[in-house]
Design a protein around this motif. Sequence first.
Motif, PDB file in Angstrom:
ATOM      1  N   CYS A   1       0.851  -1.191   0.000  1.00 19.22           N
ATOM      2  CA  CYS A   1       0.000   0.000   0.000  1.00 19.22           C
ATOM      3  C   CYS A   1       0.889   1.245   0.000  1.00 19.22           C
ATOM      4  CB  CYS A   1      -0.892  -0.026   1.241  1.00 19.22           C
ATOM      5  SG  CYS A   1      -1.831   1.490   1.515  1.00 19.22           S
ATOM      6  N   CYS A   2       0.558   2.215  -0.843  1.00 21.04           N
ATOM      7  CA  CYS A   2       1.343   3.450  -0.944  1.00 21.04           C
ATOM      8  C   CYS A   2       1.272   4.275   0.335  1.00 21.04           C
ATOM      9  CB  CYS A   2       0.856   4.291  -2.118  1.00 21.04           C
ATOM     10  SG  CYS A   2      -0.823   4.938  -1.895  1.00 21.04           S
ATOM     11  N   ASN A   3       0.244   4.055   1.130  1.00 23.23           N
ATOM     12  CA  ASN A   3       0.001   4.875   2.311  1.00 23.23           C
ATOM     13  C   ASN A   3       0.675   4.322   3.560  1.00 23.23           C
ATOM     14  OD1 ASN A   3      -1.405   7.149   3.498  1.00 23.23           O
ATOM     15  ND2 ASN A   3      -2.727   5.650   4.474  1.00 23.23           N
ATOM     16  N   CYS A   4       0.564   2.997   3.791  1.00 25.72           N
ATOM     17  CA  CYS A   4       1.043   2.432   5.065  1.00 25.72           C
ATOM     18  C   CYS A   4       2.048   1.297   4.896  1.00 25.72           C
ATOM     19  CB  CYS A   4      -0.135   1.964   5.909  1.00 25.72           C
ATOM     20  SG  CYS A   4      -0.932   0.464   5.281  1.00 25.72           S
ATOM     21  N   ARG A   5       2.348   0.908   3.671  1.00 24.83           N
ATOM     22  CA  ARG A   5       3.319  -0.148   3.355  1.00 24.83           C
ATOM     23  C   ARG A   5       2.867  -1.552   3.765  1.00 24.83           C
ATOM     24  NH1 ARG A   5       4.771   3.907   0.961  1.00 24.83           N
ATOM     25  NH2 ARG A   5       6.918   4.452   0.533  1.00 24.83           N
ATOM     26  N   ASN A   6       1.577  -1.733   3.967  1.00 26.51           N
ATOM     27  CA  ASN A   6       1.008  -3.067   4.172  1.00 26.51           C
ATOM     28  C   ASN A   6       1.213  -3.872   2.886  1.00 26.51           C
ATOM     29  OD1 ASN A   6      -0.660  -5.211   5.063  1.00 26.51           O
ATOM     30  ND2 ASN A   6      -2.523  -4.162   4.411  1.00 26.51           N
ATOM     31  N   HIS A   7       1.687  -5.107   2.974  1.00 27.45           N
ATOM     32  CA  HIS A   7       1.880  -5.945   1.787  1.00 27.45           C
ATOM     33  C   HIS A   7       0.521  -6.363   1.231  1.00 27.45           C
ATOM     34  CE1 HIS A   7       6.053  -7.201   3.508  1.00 27.45           C
ATOM     35  NE2 HIS A   7       6.052  -5.991   2.984  1.00 27.45           N
ATOM     36  N   VAL A   8       0.276  -6.062  -0.056  1.00 28.17           N
ATOM     37  CA  VAL A   8      -1.037  -6.344  -0.634  1.00 28.17           C
ATOM     38  C   VAL A   8      -1.006  -7.319  -1.805  1.00 28.17           C
ATOM     39  CG1 VAL A   8      -2.118  -4.210   0.189  1.00 28.17           C
ATOM     40  CG2 VAL A   8      -0.978  -4.234  -2.053  1.00 28.17           C
ATOM     41  N   SER A   9       0.175  -7.574  -2.402  1.00 25.28           N
ATOM     42  CA  SER A   9       0.220  -8.519  -3.515  1.00 25.28           C
ATOM     43  C   SER A   9       1.651  -8.941  -3.808  1.00 25.28           C
ATOM     44  CB  SER A   9      -0.416  -7.919  -4.764  1.00 25.28           C
ATOM     45  OG  SER A   9       0.260  -6.737  -5.119  1.00 25.28           O
ATOM     46  N   LEU A  10       1.763 -10.054  -4.525  1.00 23.24           N
ATOM     47  CA  LEU A  10       3.050 -10.577  -4.967  1.00 23.24           C
ATOM     48  C   LEU A  10       3.252 -10.252  -6.443  1.00 23.24           C
ATOM     49  CD1 LEU A  10       2.850 -14.151  -3.404  1.00 23.24           C
ATOM     50  CD2 LEU A  10       4.237 -12.239  -2.574  1.00 23.24           C
TER      51      LEU A  10
ATOM     52  N   GLY B   1     -13.166 -12.791 -10.526  1.00 22.84           N
ATOM     53  CA  GLY B   1     -12.392 -13.223  -9.372  1.00 22.84           C
ATOM     54  C   GLY B   1     -10.999 -12.616  -9.295  1.00 22.84           C
ATOM     55  N   LYS B   2     -10.635 -11.775 -10.278  1.00 21.35           N
ATOM     56  CA  LYS B   2      -9.309 -11.155 -10.318  1.00 21.35           C
ATOM     57  C   LYS B   2      -9.379  -9.731  -9.755  1.00 21.35           C
ATOM     58  CE  LYS B   2      -7.698 -14.617 -12.976  1.00 21.35           C
ATOM     59  NZ  LYS B   2      -8.913 -15.320 -13.317  1.00 21.35           N
ATOM     60  N   PHE B   3      -8.211  -9.151  -9.529  1.00 23.50           N
ATOM     61  CA  PHE B   3      -8.102  -7.857  -8.859  1.00 23.50           C
ATOM     62  C   PHE B   3      -7.341  -6.842  -9.703  1.00 23.50           C
ATOM     63  CE2 PHE B   3      -8.401 -11.176  -5.755  1.00 23.50           C
ATOM     64  CZ  PHE B   3      -9.239 -10.681  -4.774  1.00 23.50           C
ATOM     65  N   ILE B   4      -7.849  -5.619  -9.736  1.00 23.96           N
ATOM     66  CA  ILE B   4      -7.129  -4.484 -10.306  1.00 23.96           C
ATOM     67  C   ILE B   4      -6.543  -3.692  -9.149  1.00 23.96           C
ATOM     68  CG2 ILE B   4      -7.449  -2.192 -11.341  1.00 23.96           C
ATOM     69  CD1 ILE B   4      -7.395  -4.263 -13.467  1.00 23.96           C
ATOM     70  N   LEU B   5      -5.232  -3.462  -9.197  1.00 19.10           N
ATOM     71  CA  LEU B   5      -4.589  -2.544  -8.260  1.00 19.10           C
ATOM     72  C   LEU B   5      -3.965  -1.423  -9.076  1.00 19.10           C
ATOM     73  CD1 LEU B   5      -2.855  -4.982  -5.741  1.00 19.10           C
ATOM     74  CD2 LEU B   5      -5.097  -3.893  -5.554  1.00 19.10           C
ATOM     75  N   GLU B   6      -4.266  -0.195  -8.693  1.00 16.67           N
ATOM     76  CA  GLU B   6      -3.767   0.956  -9.439  1.00 16.67           C
ATOM     77  C   GLU B   6      -2.288   1.172  -9.144  1.00 16.67           C
ATOM     78  OE1 GLU B   6      -6.128   4.141 -10.362  1.00 16.67           O
ATOM     79  OE2 GLU B   6      -7.944   3.370  -9.420  1.00 16.67           O
ATOM     80  N   LYS B   7      -1.527   1.389 -10.203  1.00 15.98           N
ATOM     81  CA  LYS B   7      -0.078   1.574 -10.069  1.00 15.98           C
ATOM     82  C   LYS B   7       0.245   2.718  -9.106  1.00 15.98           C
ATOM     83  CE  LYS B   7       4.118   1.820 -12.830  1.00 15.98           C
ATOM     84  NZ  LYS B   7       4.753   3.104 -13.060  1.00 15.98           N
ATOM     85  N   ALA B   8      -0.538   3.779  -9.123  1.00 19.26           N
ATOM     86  CA  ALA B   8      -0.290   4.938  -8.258  1.00 19.26           C
ATOM     87  C   ALA B   8      -0.553   4.637  -6.780  1.00 19.26           C
ATOM     88  CB  ALA B   8      -1.161   6.114  -8.702  1.00 19.26           C
ATOM     89  N   LYS B   9      -1.239   3.523  -6.496  1.00 24.11           N
ATOM     90  CA  LYS B   9      -1.631   3.213  -5.120  1.00 24.11           C
ATOM     91  C   LYS B   9      -0.758   2.138  -4.476  1.00 24.11           C
ATOM     92  CE  LYS B   9      -5.410   5.755  -4.971  1.00 24.11           C
ATOM     93  NZ  LYS B   9      -6.060   6.332  -3.824  1.00 24.11           N
ATOM     94  N   ILE B  10       0.195   1.570  -5.253  1.00 23.21           N
ATOM     95  CA  ILE B  10       1.045   0.503  -4.720  1.00 23.21           C
ATOM     96  C   ILE B  10       2.517   0.842  -4.957  1.00 23.21           C
ATOM     97  CG2 ILE B  10      -0.668  -1.353  -4.810  1.00 23.21           C
ATOM     98  CD1 ILE B  10       0.477  -2.185  -7.534  1.00 23.21           C
ATOM     99  N   VAL B  11       3.366   0.338  -4.076  1.00 22.59           N
ATOM    100  CA  VAL B  11       4.812   0.550  -4.203  1.00 22.59           C
ATOM    101  C   VAL B  11       5.529  -0.790  -4.161  1.00 22.59           C
ATOM    102  CG1 VAL B  11       4.838   2.901  -3.275  1.00 22.59           C
ATOM    103  CG2 VAL B  11       5.027   0.959  -1.720  1.00 22.59           C
ATOM    104  N   LYS B  12       6.665  -0.859  -4.847  1.00 26.45           N
ATOM    105  CA  LYS B  12       7.454  -2.103  -4.912  1.00 26.45           C
ATOM    106  C   LYS B  12       8.239  -2.297  -3.616  1.00 26.45           C
ATOM    107  CE  LYS B  12       8.289  -1.719  -9.879  1.00 26.45           C
ATOM    108  NZ  LYS B  12       9.332  -1.509 -10.906  1.00 26.45           N
ATOM    109  N   GLU B  13       8.326  -3.565  -3.188  1.00 25.77           N
ATOM    110  CA  GLU B  13       9.165  -3.937  -2.035  1.00 25.77           C
ATOM    111  C   GLU B  13      10.045  -5.104  -2.459  1.00 25.77           C
ATOM    112  OE1 GLU B  13       8.875  -2.749   1.281  1.00 25.77           O
ATOM    113  OE2 GLU B  13       7.111  -1.488   1.026  1.00 25.77           O
ATOM    114  N   ASN B  14      11.277  -5.155  -1.955  1.00 23.76           N
ATOM    115  CA  ASN B  14      12.227  -6.263  -2.206  1.00 23.76           C
ATOM    116  C   ASN B  14      12.656  -6.372  -3.656  1.00 23.76           C
ATOM    117  OD1 ASN B  14      12.233  -7.047   0.487  1.00 23.76           O
ATOM    118  ND2 ASN B  14      10.595  -8.529   0.208  1.00 23.76           N
ATOM    119  N   TRP B  15      12.846  -5.236  -4.358  1.00 21.75           N
ATOM    120  CA  TRP B  15      13.281  -5.271  -5.751  1.00 21.75           C
ATOM    121  C   TRP B  15      14.749  -4.954  -5.826  1.00 21.75           C
ATOM    122  CZ3 TRP B  15       9.752  -5.312 -10.179  1.00 21.75           C
ATOM    123  CH2 TRP B  15       8.457  -5.695  -9.810  1.00 21.75           C
TER     124      TRP B  15
END
Length: 106
Positions: free
Chosen positions: A12-21, A92-106
């Motif tokens: 999550c861009c706001n709190c860094r909660n892991h939301v997807s792989l 059953g699939k999910f859209i996550l907006e690029k502006a709302k998510i940040v990369k971790e472990n790259w």
Amino acid sequence: MADLVGPRLYSCCNCRNHVSLHDDIISKAFQGRNGRAFLFSHTMNIVVGAKEDRHLMTGLHTVADVYCGDCREVLGWKYERAYEASQKYKEGKFILEKAKIVKENW
């Protein structure tokens, strides 16, 4: 000893909660409300809102907004139903907006 690196994640861009792989991305060629978006097969640590019918660029779909499980930031939506046969793969699939998510472990 080598550093152990976990899986590549999106948070999550706001709190860094892991939301997807990263491995769960199906497509990066989607449009969200605010620009580019990614289609994911799975998400985690999210809350799914109420279902509603929306007219999207690819026709009528039943969708539900998805929120960060920690801070409740709107991250995108879940496709609950597609009315067009050619769009059924999104169910059953999910859209996550690029502006709302940040990369971790790259």
